[in-house]
Design an enzyme around this catalytic site. Structure first.
Site, mmCIF file in Angstrom:
data_model
loop_
_atom_site.group_PDB
_atom_site.id
_atom_site.type_symbol
_atom_site.label_atom_id
_atom_site.label_comp_id
_atom_site.label_asym_id
_atom_site.label_seq_id
_atom_site.Cartn_x
_atom_site.Cartn_y
_atom_site.Cartn_z
ATOM 1 N N GLY A 96 -32.373 -21.553 16.014
ATOM 2 C CA GLY A 96 -31.422 -20.456 15.859
ATOM 3 C C GLY A 96 -30.453 -20.405 17.024
ATOM 4 O O GLY A 96 -29.445 -21.112 17.064
ATOM 5 N N GLY A 97 -30.764 -19.568 18.006
ATOM 6 C CA GLY A 97 -29.857 -19.284 19.120
ATOM 7 C C GLY A 97 -29.226 -20.506 19.774
ATOM 8 O O GLY A 97 -28.019 -20.540 20.011
ATOM 9 N N ASN B 59 -29.864 -22.943 12.472
ATOM 10 C CA ASN B 59 -29.766 -21.790 11.574
ATOM 11 C C ASN B 59 -28.886 -20.751 12.254
ATOM 12 O O ASN B 59 -29.301 -20.128 13.226
ATOM 13 C CB ASN B 59 -31.177 -21.228 11.316
ATOM 14 C CG ASN B 59 -31.122 -19.932 10.537
ATOM 15 O OD1 ASN B 59 -30.130 -19.639 9.858
ATOM 16 N ND2 ASN B 59 -32.189 -19.143 10.625
ATOM 17 N N TRP B 60 -27.696 -20.595 11.738
ATOM 18 C CA TRP B 60 -26.740 -19.693 12.403
ATOM 19 C C TRP B 60 -26.950 -18.223 12.056
ATOM 20 O O TRP B 60 -26.270 -17.356 12.602
ATOM 21 C CB TRP B 60 -25.303 -20.118 12.058
ATOM 22 C CG TRP B 60 -24.858 -21.362 12.763
ATOM 23 C CD1 TRP B 60 -25.535 -22.043 13.735
ATOM 24 C CD2 TRP B 60 -23.634 -22.073 12.558
ATOM 25 N NE1 TRP B 60 -24.815 -23.136 14.152
ATOM 26 C CE2 TRP B 60 -23.638 -23.183 13.449
ATOM 27 C CE3 TRP B 60 -22.533 -21.893 11.724
ATOM 28 C CZ2 TRP B 60 -22.581 -24.084 13.519
ATOM 29 C CZ3 TRP B 60 -21.485 -22.791 11.795
ATOM 30 C CH2 TRP B 60 -21.508 -23.875 12.678
ATOM 31 N N LYS B 61 -27.807 -17.941 11.118
ATOM 32 C CA LYS B 61 -28.068 -16.544 10.737
ATOM 33 C C LYS B 61 -26.740 -15.824 10.468
ATOM 34 O O LYS B 61 -25.824 -16.429 9.942
ATOM 35 C CB LYS B 61 -28.905 -15.833 11.807
ATOM 36 C CG LYS B 61 -30.075 -16.682 12.283
ATOM 37 C CD LYS B 61 -30.976 -15.943 13.211
ATOM 38 C CE LYS B 61 -31.981 -16.909 13.821
ATOM 39 N NZ LYS B 61 -33.216 -16.301 14.230
ATOM 40 N N HIS C 10 -37.061 -17.872 5.076
ATOM 41 C CA HIS C 10 -36.990 -17.607 6.516
ATOM 42 C C HIS C 10 -37.660 -16.262 6.805
ATOM 43 O O HIS C 10 -37.549 -15.322 6.027
ATOM 44 C CB HIS C 10 -35.531 -17.600 6.986
ATOM 45 C CG HIS C 10 -35.430 -17.588 8.475
ATOM 46 N ND1 HIS C 10 -35.540 -16.429 9.209
ATOM 47 C CD2 HIS C 10 -35.279 -18.605 9.371
ATOM 48 C CE1 HIS C 10 -35.447 -16.739 10.499
ATOM 49 N NE2 HIS C 10 -35.289 -18.044 10.623
ATOM 50 N N GLY D 113 -36.466 -16.208 18.254
ATOM 51 C CA GLY D 113 -35.481 -15.385 18.969
ATOM 52 C C GLY D 113 -36.082 -14.576 20.103
ATOM 53 O O GLY D 113 -35.433 -13.684 20.646
ATOM 54 N N GLU E 110 -36.951 -13.858 8.624
ATOM 55 C CA GLU E 110 -36.093 -12.661 8.627
ATOM 56 C C GLU E 110 -35.841 -12.186 7.201
ATOM 57 O O GLU E 110 -35.734 -10.984 6.938
ATOM 58 C CB GLU E 110 -34.779 -12.963 9.374
ATOM 59 C CG GLU E 110 -35.031 -13.023 10.878
ATOM 60 C CD GLU E 110 -34.141 -13.983 11.638
ATOM 61 O OE1 GLU E 110 -33.081 -14.376 11.104
ATOM 62 O OE2 GLU E 110 -34.516 -14.347 12.770
ATOM 63 N N GLU F 260 -42.568 -21.848 11.566
ATOM 64 C CA GLU F 260 -41.918 -20.976 12.543
ATOM 65 C C GLU F 260 -42.785 -19.754 12.793
ATOM 66 O O GLU F 260 -42.757 -18.802 11.994
ATOM 67 C CB GLU F 260 -40.556 -20.513 12.014
ATOM 68 C CG GLU F 260 -39.591 -21.633 11.721
ATOM 69 C CD GLU F 260 -38.162 -21.135 11.795
ATOM 70 O OE1 GLU F 260 -37.420 -21.655 12.629
ATOM 71 O OE2 GLU F 260 -37.804 -20.215 11.045
ATOM 72 N N SER G 149 -37.509 -20.445 19.320
ATOM 73 C CA SER G 149 -37.038 -20.556 20.706
ATOM 74 C C SER G 149 -36.945 -22.000 21.206
ATOM 75 O O SER G 149 -37.210 -22.291 22.375
ATOM 76 C CB SER G 149 -37.915 -19.704 21.641
ATOM 77 O OG SER G 149 -37.834 -18.342 21.258
HETATM 78 C C1 PEP Z 1 -34.675 -19.532 13.498
HETATM 79 O O1 PEP Z 1 -33.734 -18.804 13.272
HETATM 80 O O2 PEP Z 1 -35.224 -20.122 12.566
HETATM 81 C C2 PEP Z 1 -35.138 -19.666 14.885
HETATM 82 C C3 PEP Z 1 -36.145 -20.451 15.136
HETATM 83 O O3 PEP Z 1 -34.470 -18.961 15.845
HETATM 84 P P1 PEP Z 1 -34.549 -19.190 17.455
HETATM 85 O O4 PEP Z 1 -34.395 -20.666 17.682
HETATM 86 O O5 PEP Z 1 -33.417 -18.405 17.989
HETATM 87 O O6 PEP Z 1 -35.890 -18.719 17.894
#
Ligand code: PEP
Length: 250
Positions: A233-234, A9-11, A95, A173, A97, A167, A212
């Protein structure tokens, strides 16, 4: 046997050019993954969907959201027909966010999910509790509500096009991982709730853990019986760590 899925997920990251450069490097990774039965994909911003789709092959390209109406006075929104025209048939819904910053309620998620499934799209529905809810022991209550409302009024056949991502909001994050035991416990719980709603199709449901996840810990999560993949994500932003996560699963 359920397949494994790694979805990045590049956000709100990467310009179109950056997304395109990444996409061009994915061919050997997709090949390596698919020979091991692993599905891989990324969710770029709307602006980069076309560039990623047309510069990759076999890579799942997902949108990070969509609107439930086909067109109309919804400034800033993007509809399902617009995504389909680009060949996009995967969409992340709910999501945390978006729940936190954009008033994405369970009811709104359900409207979107109904519409996406009616259009033969695949939905990655995100659920998970906040830190406060986790500390108050409300994880399962929250996740059950998100599932029962978000996935209501579907049929079991449609469930084949649904992926659920658990999640925990406190681990997204933050570098604070949920333990493998927590991930397994809640992912198994997700499968059980879906079973109570739609029956045996729940055995085919892909349930992802997200929060994470990185090359060093992904294999541990996926070694759990009910964790079928990861939403990342990251660690999905750099091609090297994206590739390292696939390698860790083989
Ligand atoms: C996400 O954006 O869904 C996520 C899990 O981010 P991260 O891996 O950075 O925690």
């Amino acid at each position: 046997m359920r397949k494994k899925l790694l979805l990045g997920n590049w956000k709100m990251n990467k310009t179109v050019l950056e997304a395109k450069s990444f996409a061009k490097l994915t061919a050997p990774i997709v090949k390596m993954a698919s020979s091991a039965g692993i599905l891989v994909g990324v969710a770029p911003t709307y602006l980069s969907l076309d560039a990623v789709k047309s510069n990759s092959s076999g890579l799942i390209v997902a949108a990070q959201n969509c609107h439930y109406e086909d067109h109309g006075a919804f400034t800033g929104e993007v509809s399902i027909p617009m995504l389909k025209e680009l060949g996009i048939d995967w969409v992340i819904i709910g999501h945390s966010e978006r729940r936190q910053y954009d008033n994405e309620t369970d009811e709104k998620c359900n409207k979107k999910i109904q519409k996406l499934l009616a259009n033969n799209m695949t939905v990655v529905y995100c659920v998970g509790e906040t830190l406060k809810e986790f500390e108050e022991g409300l994880t399962k209550e929250v996740v059950e509500r998100q599932l029962r409302v978000g996935l209501k009024d579907l049929n079991s056949e449609q469930l084949r096009n649904v992926v659920v991502a658990y999640e925990p909001v406190w681990s997204i994050g933050t570098g604070k991982n949920a333990s493998e035991e927590i991930a397994e416990d809640v992912c198994a719980f997700v499968r059980n709730i879906v079973k109570s709603m739609y029956g045996a199709v729940s055995e085919e449901l892909l349930v992802l853990y997200g929060g994470s996840v990185k090359p060093e810990n992904i294999a541990g999560y996926l070694s759990q019986a009910d964790v079928d993949g990861a939403l990342v994500g990251g660690a999905s932003l750099k091609i090297e760590s994206f590739e390292a996560m696939v390698k860790a699963l083989i």
